[in-house]
Structures are given as structure tokens and as C-alpha cells.
Design a protein around this motif. Structure first.
Motif, PDB file in Angstrom:
ATOM      1  N   ARG A  71       3.059   1.109  -3.819  1.00 56.50           N
ATOM      2  CA  ARG A  71       2.661   2.507  -4.596  1.00 56.50           C
ATOM      3  C   ARG A  71       3.276   3.625  -4.790  1.00 56.50           C
ATOM      4  O   ARG A  71       3.128   3.527  -6.060  1.00 56.50           O
ATOM      5  CB  ARG A  71       1.382   2.909  -3.949  1.00 56.50           C
ATOM      6  CG  ARG A  71       0.137   4.155  -4.255  1.00 56.50           C
ATOM      7  CD  ARG A  71      -0.591   4.379  -3.115  1.00 56.50           C
ATOM      8  NE  ARG A  71      -1.056   5.603  -3.280  1.00 56.50           N
ATOM      9  CZ  ARG A  71      -2.473   5.663  -2.816  1.00 56.50           C
ATOM     10  NH1 ARG A  71      -3.026   4.835  -2.118  1.00 56.50           N
ATOM     11  NH2 ARG A  71      -2.947   6.616  -3.778  1.00 56.50           N
ATOM     12  N   SER A  72       4.584   3.838  -3.980  1.00 58.10           N
ATOM     13  CA  SER A  72       4.971   5.618  -4.783  1.00 58.10           C
ATOM     14  C   SER A  72       6.218   4.876  -6.058  1.00 58.10           C
ATOM     15  O   SER A  72       6.188   5.554  -6.530  1.00 58.10           O
ATOM     16  CB  SER A  72       5.953   5.787  -3.584  1.00 58.10           C
ATOM     17  OG  SER A  72       6.911   5.393  -2.963  1.00 58.10           O
TER      18      SER A  72
ATOM     19  N   PRO B 190      -6.013   1.953   2.326  1.00 54.29           N
ATOM     20  CA  PRO B 190      -5.278   2.465   1.584  1.00 54.29           C
ATOM     21  C   PRO B 190      -5.323   3.783   2.540  1.00 54.29           C
ATOM     22  O   PRO B 190      -5.666   4.284   2.917  1.00 54.29           O
ATOM     23  CB  PRO B 190      -6.212   2.770   0.507  1.00 54.29           C
ATOM     24  CG  PRO B 190      -7.313   2.526   0.637  1.00 54.29           C
ATOM     25  CD  PRO B 190      -7.646   1.398   1.339  1.00 54.29           C
TER      26      PRO B 190
ATOM     27  N   GLN C   8      -8.269   6.852  -7.539  1.00 52.45           N
ATOM     28  CA  GLN C   8      -8.065   6.195  -6.417  1.00 52.45           C
ATOM     29  C   GLN C   8      -9.653   5.271  -6.486  1.00 52.45           C
ATOM     30  O   GLN C   8     -10.361   6.565  -5.960  1.00 52.45           O
ATOM     31  CB  GLN C   8      -6.954   6.248  -4.589  1.00 52.45           C
ATOM     32  CG  GLN C   8      -7.434   5.122  -4.016  1.00 52.45           C
ATOM     33  CD  GLN C   8      -7.552   5.320  -2.130  1.00 52.45           C
ATOM     34  OE1 GLN C   8      -5.279   5.316  -3.027  1.00 52.45           O
ATOM     35  NE2 GLN C   8      -7.901   4.908  -1.239  1.00 52.45           N
TER      36      GLN C   8
ATOM     37  N   TYR D 201      -2.234   0.684 -10.968  1.00 51.05           N
ATOM     38  CA  TYR D 201      -1.808  -0.587 -10.715  1.00 51.05           C
ATOM     39  C   TYR D 201      -3.004  -1.025  -9.384  1.00 51.05           C
ATOM     40  O   TYR D 201      -3.860  -0.670  -8.334  1.00 51.05           O
ATOM     41  CB  TYR D 201      -0.460   0.268  -8.990  1.00 51.05           C
ATOM     42  CG  TYR D 201      -0.126  -0.331  -7.959  1.00 51.05           C
ATOM     43  CD1 TYR D 201      -0.459  -1.726  -8.157  1.00 51.05           C
ATOM     44  CD2 TYR D 201      -0.208   0.182  -6.330  1.00 51.05           C
ATOM     45  CE1 TYR D 201       0.447  -2.414  -6.634  1.00 51.05           C
ATOM     46  CE2 TYR D 201       0.457  -0.656  -5.956  1.00 51.05           C
ATOM     47  CZ  TYR D 201       0.679  -1.475  -5.058  1.00 51.05           C
ATOM     48  OH  TYR D 201       0.974  -2.387  -4.558  1.00 51.05           O
TER      49      TYR D 201
ATOM     50  N   TYR E  87       0.345  -1.217   0.531  1.00 54.03           N
ATOM     51  CA  TYR E  87       0.465  -0.139   0.059  1.00 54.03           C
ATOM     52  C   TYR E  87       0.789   1.660   0.084  1.00 54.03           C
ATOM     53  O   TYR E  87       0.209   2.283  -0.498  1.00 54.03           O
ATOM     54  CB  TYR E  87      -1.210   0.295   1.266  1.00 54.03           C
ATOM     55  CG  TYR E  87      -2.366  -0.573   1.181  1.00 54.03           C
ATOM     56  CD1 TYR E  87      -2.963   0.015   0.091  1.00 54.03           C
ATOM     57  CD2 TYR E  87      -2.792  -1.996   1.510  1.00 54.03           C
ATOM     58  CE1 TYR E  87      -4.641  -0.634  -0.163  1.00 54.03           C
ATOM     59  CE2 TYR E  87      -3.924  -2.588   1.309  1.00 54.03           C
ATOM     60  CZ  TYR E  87      -4.333  -1.813   0.747  1.00 54.03           C
ATOM     61  OH  TYR E  87      -6.129  -2.842   0.468  1.00 54.03           O
ATOM     62  N   ASP E  88       1.932   1.064   0.435  1.00 53.01           N
ATOM     63  CA  ASP E  88       2.421   2.094   0.404  1.00 53.01           C
ATOM     64  C   ASP E  88       3.846   2.380  -0.366  1.00 53.01           C
ATOM     65  O   ASP E  88       4.303   3.547  -1.554  1.00 53.01           O
ATOM     66  CB  ASP E  88       3.301   3.231   2.133  1.00 53.01           C
ATOM     67  CG  ASP E  88       4.062   4.085   2.291  1.00 53.01           C
ATOM     68  OD1 ASP E  88       3.514   4.798   2.040  1.00 53.01           O
ATOM     69  OD2 ASP E  88       4.597   3.801   3.491  1.00 53.01           O
TER      70      ASP E  88
ATOM     71  N   ASP F 117       2.505   8.994  -7.234  1.00 51.21           N
ATOM     72  CA  ASP F 117       1.953   8.566  -6.144  1.00 51.21           C
ATOM     73  C   ASP F 117       0.603   8.928  -7.058  1.00 51.21           C
ATOM     74  O   ASP F 117       0.751   9.015  -8.393  1.00 51.21           O
ATOM     75  CB  ASP F 117       1.210   9.865  -4.906  1.00 51.21           C
ATOM     76  CG  ASP F 117       0.130   8.582  -4.246  1.00 51.21           C
ATOM     77  OD1 ASP F 117      -0.127   7.298  -4.805  1.00 51.21           O
ATOM     78  OD2 ASP F 117      -0.763   9.705  -3.046  1.00 51.21           O
ATOM     79  N   TYR F 118       0.116   8.236  -7.178  1.00 53.89           N
ATOM     80  CA  TYR F 118      -1.578   8.241  -8.022  1.00 53.89           C
ATOM     81  C   TYR F 118      -2.534   8.942  -7.767  1.00 53.89           C
ATOM     82  O   TYR F 118      -2.516   9.255  -6.423  1.00 53.89           O
ATOM     83  CB  TYR F 118      -1.815   6.138  -8.460  1.00 53.89           C
ATOM     84  CG  TYR F 118      -0.978   5.712  -8.611  1.00 53.89           C
ATOM     85  CD1 TYR F 118      -0.992   5.401 -10.117  1.00 53.89           C
ATOM     86  CD2 TYR F 118       0.108   5.148  -8.103  1.00 53.89           C
ATOM     87  CE1 TYR F 118      -0.551   4.842 -10.443  1.00 53.89           C
ATOM     88  CE2 TYR F 118       0.930   3.829  -8.606  1.00 53.89           C
ATOM     89  CZ  TYR F 118       0.441   3.519  -9.684  1.00 53.89           C
ATOM     90  OH  TYR F 118       1.242   2.904 -10.463  1.00 53.89           O
TER      91      TYR F 118
ATOM     92  N   LEU G  14      -5.774   2.187  -8.768  1.00 54.64           N
ATOM     93  CA  LEU G  14      -4.880   3.232  -8.093  1.00 54.64           C
ATOM     94  C   LEU G  14      -4.385   3.283 -10.037  1.00 54.64           C
ATOM     95  O   LEU G  14      -3.652   2.816 -10.566  1.00 54.64           O
ATOM     96  CB  LEU G  14      -3.302   2.909  -7.953  1.00 54.64           C
ATOM     97  CG  LEU G  14      -3.491   3.347  -5.950  1.00 54.64           C
ATOM     98  CD1 LEU G  14      -1.843   2.642  -5.643  1.00 54.64           C
ATOM     99  CD2 LEU G  14      -4.713   3.599  -5.389  1.00 54.64           C
TER     100      LEU G  14
END
Length: 192
Positions: free
Chosen positions: A118-119, A192, A157, A129, A114-115, A153-154, A142
Motif C-alpha cells: 500500500r505505501s 484494512p 479507501q 490500487y 495491505y500494508d 498512503d492513499y 485505494l
């Protein structure tokens, strides 16, 4: 960690042979080893993979990804690439060729999926994603990546509970989540 250190780790990682039964990834200069996935995890990957039409896409498992300008070589549970974009060979799939990555959350990968990832995937400009979360019985899609490095980041969401259809516009299909399994007695998390 300095750029020199990250290069050294990346070079070490290139020749590293993990013990049998371990999945190994390089995430922002850190080598992360995990035990083989749970059966439920593998079934959720399979149920996702089977819905991706092979006439247009290749859903690939255990494919290492090359994230430009990152000391990262993640290995998503599923990488989706357009058939005509697939290179002839190679261990690392360039992130510029990927349409979507899928991670199925395990009890020990929640924060990474999740973190951190994600980036990383946003920094690699991966268009979509998908996080399949059997702990929370939901999918998190995402899209619209933006930014660089750890600040990437996205911008969009979408959360879909298991059982509801999930439109995957990037692939031109709707994912049926009704058969996705959940971990019994799993402790909920805050993502999230």
C-alpha cells in the motif's frame, strides 16, 4: 538499512535467478519469495483481467514495476496500463505509466498486500490500487496517493463486498465481483 545496502540488494536482485515455481519481489530492500499462487487466486486475477477492455487498456500479469526513489520492484498480480502509454519493451514498467495495480490476497500475503505494498504503490504515485481479498470476500480500492517513502498512503479507501459492483473511475468501468471466489475456512484478518 542504509541507502548503500539497499543499492547492493537492488543490484543483487537484478541478476538473481529464482528457483522454478517461485515468485520473487524486491520490497523496500527485502527480497521476498513466494510459492506459486493457489488456483482460486489465479481465477480471481483472470476474472478481473477479463473485465478490462483491451481497446483502451492492457492488463498485464507478472510485470515488474520500477518505483522511483524506492528499493522496490514489486510484481503485482495485475498491472493496468493505457494502450498508448505502453513502452516498446523492458523488464521494469515505470510506475508513472501505470493507472492501476491489482493484488489478490493469499493466506501468506495479507500484511504485505495491505500494508507494505500500500505505501510502496502510493509512494510510486500509482493512481489506483485494488486489493481483491478472498479471505474477507471483499475488494478494497485505494485512490488518491500522497506522500513519500514509508509514509506514503492513499487518501481514499472504498470497501466493496464480493457480489456488489465496484466502480473503477480511473478505468471508466464497473467491476463485477459476483464470480470472485473465497478461500473456504480461511481465518479472518484485521485489515484494512
Amino acid at each position: 538499512m542504509t541507502a548503500v545496502d539497499e543499492r547492493g540488494v537492488a543490484e543483487f536482485f537484478e541478476g538473481f535467478e529464482p528457483p522454478d515455481g517461485l515468485k520473487v519481489e524486491l520490497l523496500r530492500g527485502e527480497i521476498v519469495m513466494m510459492a506459486s499462487p493457489d488456483l482460486l487466486h489465479n481465477l480471481n486475477v483472470l476474472l478481473t483481467e477479463r473485465q478490462i477492455p483491451l481497446d483502451r487498456w492492457y492488463p498485464l500479469q507478472t510485470q515488474d514495476i520500477d518505483i522511483v526513489d524506492e528499493a522496490s520492484e514489486p510484481v503485482p498480480d495485475l498491472v493496468v496500463v493505457a494502450r498508448d502509454a505502453l513502452p516498446a519493451s523492458g523488464r521494469l514498467m515505470p510506475c508513472s505509466l501505470i493507472t492501476m495495480v491489482v493484488e489478490v490476497v493469499s493466506k501468506t500475503s495479507v500484511q504485505r498486500d495491505y500494508d507494505v505494498k500500500r505505501s510502496i504503490y502510493a509512494a510510486g504515485n500509482v493512481p489506483a490500487y485494488l486489493i481483491v481479498d478472498p479471505i474477507m470476500a471483499q475488494c478494497v480500492l485505494l485512490t488518491r496517493p500522497k506522500g513519500e517513502g514509508e509514509h506514503a498512503d492513499y487518501q481514499r479507501q472504498q470497501i466493496t463486498k464480493f457480489g456488489a459492483p465496484l466502480p473503477l473511475e480511473e478505468l471508466g468501468l464497473e467491476l463485477d465481483t459476483s464470480q470472485f471466489g473465497t478461500f473456504p475456512n480461511a481465518r479472518p484478518h484485521r485489515y484494512p
